[in-house]
Design a protein around this motif. Structure first.
Motif, PDB file in Angstrom:
ATOM      1  N   SER A   1      -2.358  -1.961  -3.056  1.00 34.60           N
ATOM      2  CA  SER A   1      -1.759  -0.879  -3.844  1.00 34.60           C
ATOM      3  C   SER A   1      -1.848   0.474  -3.160  1.00 34.60           C
ATOM      4  CB  SER A   1      -2.470  -0.783  -5.208  1.00 34.60           C
ATOM      5  OG  SER A   1      -3.814  -0.336  -5.056  1.00 34.60           O
ATOM      6  N   VAL A   2      -2.508   0.563  -2.003  1.00 31.51           N
ATOM      7  CA  VAL A   2      -2.679   1.864  -1.360  1.00 31.51           C
ATOM      8  C   VAL A   2      -1.396   2.271  -0.648  1.00 31.51           C
ATOM      9  CG1 VAL A   2      -5.151   1.474  -1.063  1.00 31.51           C
ATOM     10  CG2 VAL A   2      -3.591   0.884   0.780  1.00 31.51           C
ATOM     11  N   ALA A   3      -1.230   3.580  -0.513  1.00 30.46           N
ATOM     12  CA  ALA A   3      -0.038   4.100   0.157  1.00 30.46           C
ATOM     13  C   ALA A   3      -0.270   4.354   1.646  1.00 30.46           C
ATOM     14  CB  ALA A   3       0.406   5.398  -0.525  1.00 30.46           C
ATOM     15  N   ASP A   4      -1.517   4.554   2.038  1.00 33.30           N
ATOM     16  CA  ASP A   4      -1.828   4.879   3.430  1.00 33.30           C
ATOM     17  C   ASP A   4      -1.673   3.632   4.294  1.00 33.30           C
ATOM     18  OD1 ASP A   4      -2.927   5.611   5.884  1.00 33.30           O
ATOM     19  OD2 ASP A   4      -4.483   6.861   4.967  1.00 33.30           O
ATOM     20  N   PRO A   5      -0.713   3.608   5.205  1.00 41.05           N
ATOM     21  CA  PRO A   5      -0.489   2.398   6.008  1.00 41.05           C
ATOM     22  C   PRO A   5      -1.641   2.071   6.943  1.00 41.05           C
ATOM     23  CG  PRO A   5       0.824   4.222   6.856  1.00 41.05           C
ATOM     24  CD  PRO A   5       0.220   4.687   5.574  1.00 41.05           C
TER      25      PRO A   5
END
Length: 669
Positions: free
Chosen positions: A427-431
């Motif tokens: 669910s995180v946005a940081d690739p």
């Protein structure tokens, strides 16, 4: 032999005879015999005549030696002094020593000794052959090199402090004639030109501390002056930091910054990131943090007393969490039992809870004072926990507080065996997070799990761990490796933890194979867990994996499940975004003081830090769980917050009892 010549003070070529504006001349003595002294006299005599060193008007002295001479004491303490001497294969010029000015020849010797270390080849050479080298002229000292050195000396004496030799050593290779300049920082504790001021309470929150970016908790980006910082601090001959090493023995980017502390101990700063440039910056900053945190280097400790004598203005040591009475009775236990009449060294800190200065035990504020100070009476095991570096004292204090929050949350989760939210890393946005998770899976087959551990203070803290699925033929890899992270942004807290995890996983894999028998013994006997690395290695063994059952819960060791990152960190509400660093610090401090916990800041800044526009701080929050290493050194006694907080957080039906505290060694780092 002693002679002197007259040279211009301005550094400009001497005026021709008859010129109206002839520059005033300084009278310079040349002390020494041999080829170097003769060449220097010849170079200087082109502008003036020689006079004796004892001449009342003499203003500067040059000492010259064709052999290996230790140049630390000037012939006359009241004169400017420039030493020139020969070492094995090189000629050394400088530093220019000016009476009453910091940065003398003794400082230069100290910096060289610390940069190279006590066990360096140079030290061994001097120990074995120092007398012979001091008696014999160098066989490779040529007329050309003497002339070159003499020209350099003439140029240096034409300025007030010297250009190349101002707080610097110039090395001239006798075989290649290559010239290297090695600047050094004055030693604040130098017996010749230093002297620490008396300790005093730190000054905080008085000046504006604007941030370039309100979303970044820093007043300064080290990238803006990176070349200057490297030039100031990193030098293999005279620098605080010997070198910046790219660690090729790790599968992920890492850099280290080794240095020797004033007591001779070797420390290092480490940097872990996704690029080697960022790794190097973190490593340098951590090395400078170690310099500040080891022992007082900015101020001189002046208060020695028992707690009963200073109780009205001091932190009570019992509030730091010491040891139960039975621990002191154990054989070889290294710490004395505390008593109010026990004499201690104290240093000043600033208490936010009291809004006033407060005394704290010196050996708690500085973690290496006990190593070489017979007057220090350590109360408990203490490390660099809560030490941090920043562009100002407020920034350093903020990051020291964040580190305390990270370690406290990790230990609280472990000792109280709390069930905390698992984070769905998908669910995180940081690739970068997803990339690291996938890299770990490909490299070693480990799955990466993450948990939101934030307790009452609200600073986002995370526990991350790599677990290896069990099965036939899979016991050759570590069963579990843990790490922690903290930041005001939850995803950055996760990333920080993952960067630590990948570094730890690298060395744990190799050590687990090499030390498996010793690790197996630690599973059965926790007292064998004696060093920092033992805590991590213990949980590489599959027999210890069940100790994580409280954390893994129904999800087990699979990566499936968990809450979206924002939902998992719903209680992590301390996210300051002010334009002034003071407001960021005030908001974070309030999260503790509003809950009855004091926040104390000790200023560990030295002159070495100030030279680079930096500050160093130690933050102490009595009542938080202190990070310790070595199972016998754990400190959970006398900390009521550990017993009551799990129930207050709604994660237990009743307060914890002392018997219910997790008896196993913690798995940090």
């Amino acid at each position: 032999m002693t002679d002197a010549v007259t040279v211009p003070r301005t550094g400009r070529p001497p005026a021709r005879s008859g010129d109206a504006a002839t520059a005033p001349a300084a009278r310079v003595a040349v002390v020494g015999e041999g080829s170097l002294a003769a060449a220097i006299r010849t170079a200087l005599s082109r502008t003036s005549r020689l006079v004796p060193e004892e001449d009342p008007g003499c203003e500067a002295v040059v000492t010259a030696a064709d052999h290996w001479a230790t140049a630390t004491e000037p012939p006359r303490a009241d004169l400017r002094w420039l030493p020139v001497r020969v070492e094995l294969g090189r000629l050394v010029v400088g530093p220019t020593t000016v009476p009453g000015r910091a940065g003398c020849a003794r400082c230069a010797r100290t910096r060289r000794q610390r940069a190279l270390g006590k066990d360096s080849p140079r030290s061994a050479l001097l120990q074995r052959h120092g007398e012979r080298l001091a008696e014999q002229a160098s066989p490779v000292l040529t007329t050309w090199s003497c002339t070159t050195a003499a020209t350099l000396v003439a140029n240096e004496l034409g300025t007030v402090t010297g250009q190349l030799t101002d707080r610097a050593l110039v090395f001239l290779s006798l075989t290649t004639l290559a010239v290297d300049v090695h600047p050094f920082l004055p030693d604040p504790a130098c017996d010749g030109c230093g002297g620490l001021p008396a300790d005093r309470p730190p000054v905080l929150m008085e000046q504006p501390r604007p941030k370039p970016d309100r979303d970044v908790p820093r007043v300064r980006d080290l990238r803006a002056d990176w070349d200057g910082l490297v030039a100031r601090y990193v030098d293999g001959r005279t620098g605080l930091i010997r070198q910046l090493d790219v660690r090729t023995d790790y599968p992920y980017p890492m850099a280290s910054a080794p240095l020797h502390l004033p007591g001779g101990e070797q420390e290092a700063g480490f940097g872990r990131d996704l690029g080697y440039g960022a790794c190097a910056r973190t490593a340098l900053a951590e090395a400078l943090e170690r310099l500040g945190g080891a022992r007082p280097g900015g101020r001189r400790t002046t208060v020695r007393a028992s707690y009963s004598e200073v109780a009205d203005r001091a932190l009570c040591p019992l509030d730091l969490g010491l040891y139960p009475p039975e621990r002191y009775a154990e054989p070889d236990f290294p710490y004395p039992p505390y008593a109010p009449d026990l004499a201690l060294n104290w240093v000043w800190g600033h208490s936010f809870g009291r809004d006033a200065p407060v005394l704290v035990p010196e050996d708690y504020a500085y973690y290496r004072t006990r190593h070489d100070n017979p007057a220090a009476r350590p109360l408990a095991y203490e490390v660099s926990n809560g030490c941090a570096l920043g562009g100002c004292l407020e920034e350093a204090a903020l990051h020291g507080l964040v580190e305390l929050a990270e370690r406290d949350a990790f230990l609280l989760t472990w000792y109280a065996r709390l069930s905390v939210p698992r984070v769905d890393l998908r669910s995180v946005a940081d690739p970068r997070i997803g990339a690291l998770v996938e890299r770990v899976r490909q490299d070693s087959g480990h799955r990466v799990l993450a948990f939101a551990t934030t307790p009452d203070h609200g600073i986002p803290t995370a526990w991350v761990m790599a677990v290896r699925p069990r099965g036939p033929g899979r016991d050759e890899e570590p069963a579990a490796v843990c790490a922690a992270g903290a930041h005001f942004e939850p995803e950055r807290a996760l990333l920080n933890g993952l960067l630590e995890l990948t570094a730890n996983l690298g060395w744990n894999r190799a050590a687990f194979r090499e030390e498996r028998e010793r690790i197996a013994a630690m599973v059965d006997d926790p007292d064998l867990v004696r060093e920092m690395r033992d805590h991590a290695l213990l949980y590489c063994h599959p027999a210890a994996f069940d100790r994580f059952s409280f954390l893994l819960g129904d999800g087990g060791d699979t990566e499936e499940g968990g809450l979206p990152v924002e939902e998992a960190f719903a209680h992590a509400t301390c996210r300051p975004r002010h334009q002034d660093m003071r407001d960021d610090l005030a908001e974070a401090v309030a999260r503790f003081t509003e809950r009855g916990l004091d926040v104390i800041v000790v200023d560990q800044t030295t002159d070495e830090h100030r030279a680079g526009g930096l500050a160093c701080a130690k933050v102490i929050v009595p009542g938080l769980l202190p990070m310790t290493f070595g199972h016998r050194m754990r400190r959970t006694h006398g900390l009521p917050r550990l017993l009551r907080l799990p129930a207050e957080l709604g994660r237990r039906a009743a307060p914890l009892t002392a018997e219910e505290i997790n008896p196993h060694p913690h798995p940090f780092p």
